[in-house]
Design a protein around this motif. Sequence first.
Motif, short mmCIF file in Angstrom:
data_model
loop_
_atom_site.label_atom_id
_atom_site.label_comp_id
_atom_site.label_asym_id
_atom_site.label_seq_id
_atom_site.Cartn_x
_atom_site.Cartn_y
_atom_site.Cartn_z
N ALA A 121 0.81 -1.21 0.00
CA ALA A 121 0.00 0.00 0.00
C ALA A 121 0.85 1.27 0.00
O ALA A 121 0.39 2.33 -0.45
CB ALA A 121 -0.94 0.00 1.20
N GLU A 122 2.07 1.20 0.51
CA GLU A 122 2.93 2.38 0.59
C GLU A 122 4.32 2.06 0.07
O GLU A 122 4.73 0.89 0.00
CB GLU A 122 3.00 2.88 2.04
CG GLU A 122 1.68 3.35 2.61
CD GLU A 122 1.80 3.85 4.04
OE1 GLU A 122 2.95 3.78 4.57
OE2 GLU A 122 0.80 4.28 4.61
N ASP A 123 5.05 3.11 -0.28
CA ASP A 123 6.43 2.95 -0.74
C ASP A 123 7.33 2.69 0.46
O ASP A 123 7.47 3.54 1.34
CB ASP A 123 6.90 4.21 -1.47
CG ASP A 123 6.28 4.32 -2.85
OD1 ASP A 123 5.92 3.28 -3.41
OD2 ASP A 123 6.15 5.44 -3.35
N ASN A 124 7.95 1.51 0.49
CA ASN A 124 8.92 1.21 1.53
C ASN A 124 10.33 1.36 0.98
O ASN A 124 10.55 2.01 -0.04
CB ASN A 124 8.68 -0.20 2.10
CG ASN A 124 8.72 -1.26 1.01
OD1 ASN A 124 9.30 -1.07 -0.05
ND2 ASN A 124 8.09 -2.39 1.27
N ALA A 125 11.31 0.74 1.63
CA ALA A 125 12.69 0.91 1.21
C ALA A 125 12.96 0.37 -0.19
O ALA A 125 13.85 0.84 -0.89
CB ALA A 125 13.63 0.22 2.21
N VAL A 126 12.17 -0.62 -0.62
CA VAL A 126 12.37 -1.20 -1.95
C VAL A 126 11.73 -0.34 -3.03
O VAL A 126 12.33 -0.06 -4.07
CB VAL A 126 11.79 -2.63 -2.01
CG1 VAL A 126 11.94 -3.22 -3.41
CG2 VAL A 126 12.49 -3.53 -1.00
#
Length: 238
Positions: free
Chosen positions: A117-122
Motif C-alpha cells: 500500500a505504501e512505498d517502503n525501502a524497496v
Amino acid sequence: TKHWRTFPCFLPEKDPLSWFFCFVFTSTVFLCLAHGILRKLKFILSFAADLFCDNIYGFSFKKNIQDIISVERQEDKIMQIFYPDKLTAVALCFFLWFVFQVLSAYICFKIPDRFFAEDNAVFRARRFEREGLFYRKYLIVHKWKKLLPDGGAVIRNGYSKRHLNCFSVECLERYLIESRRGEMTHWLAILPFWIFGLFAPFYIVPIMLLYSLVVNMPCIIAQRYNRPRISELINKLS
C-alpha cells in the motif's frame, strides 16, 4: 565538476535494504570475476612452471599439463553437488527459470495488499530516478515498455497493468499496489540465479545472473517509471 553535479547519482539511498541489494550484486559480480581471473592465472603460472621444468630438468611436460587441465575441470565444479549430463543440465536451466518466475509471481500474488500500500525501502523512488525522467531520457523506456508482457493478465483474478480503464483515485491507488507487487515479483525472480551452480559448472552462475537481469530489469524499470506519474495524477485528482 559542473556537469558531474547535474549527472544523476547512482549510489543507493541511505537505507539498509538498498545497500543490501547493492552489496549482493557487486559482491557476486566481483567474486565471479575474481574466481575466473585467479583460476586462469593459476593455469598460466602452472603451464609456465611445467614448461620450464620440462626444458631444464627433463620432467614429463605432457603428463603434467594433463594433470593441470584435470584440476581446471575440477575447479569449474566448485559449487556442484549434482552432476547431470549436458543435455539434462540445459533442460534443467529452462525448466527451473520457468518455475522460479511462476513461483515468485504466486508468492507475491498471495501477499496481502497492505504490504504494497505504501512505498517502503524497496519501492521508494531514488534521487537519481528524478521521478522517472532518468528512465525516459537515458533508457527511452516510453518507447519499449508497451512490448513487455503483462503477467497480471495471465494469472487468474490478476490485475492487468497494460492499460488504465478507470481514472478514479481508487483505481489509480489499486494500480500503484499492483505495480509494487509486480516489481517485487521480478526482484524475487532474480535472486535464485546462484542455484544453477549446484548442477552446472561455476561459470554458468554469472551467465544466469546476466540472464535474470536482462529478463527482469526491463519490467522493474517500467514499473518504477510509471508509479511517479500515477502518484502525480492522484495528487492532482485529490
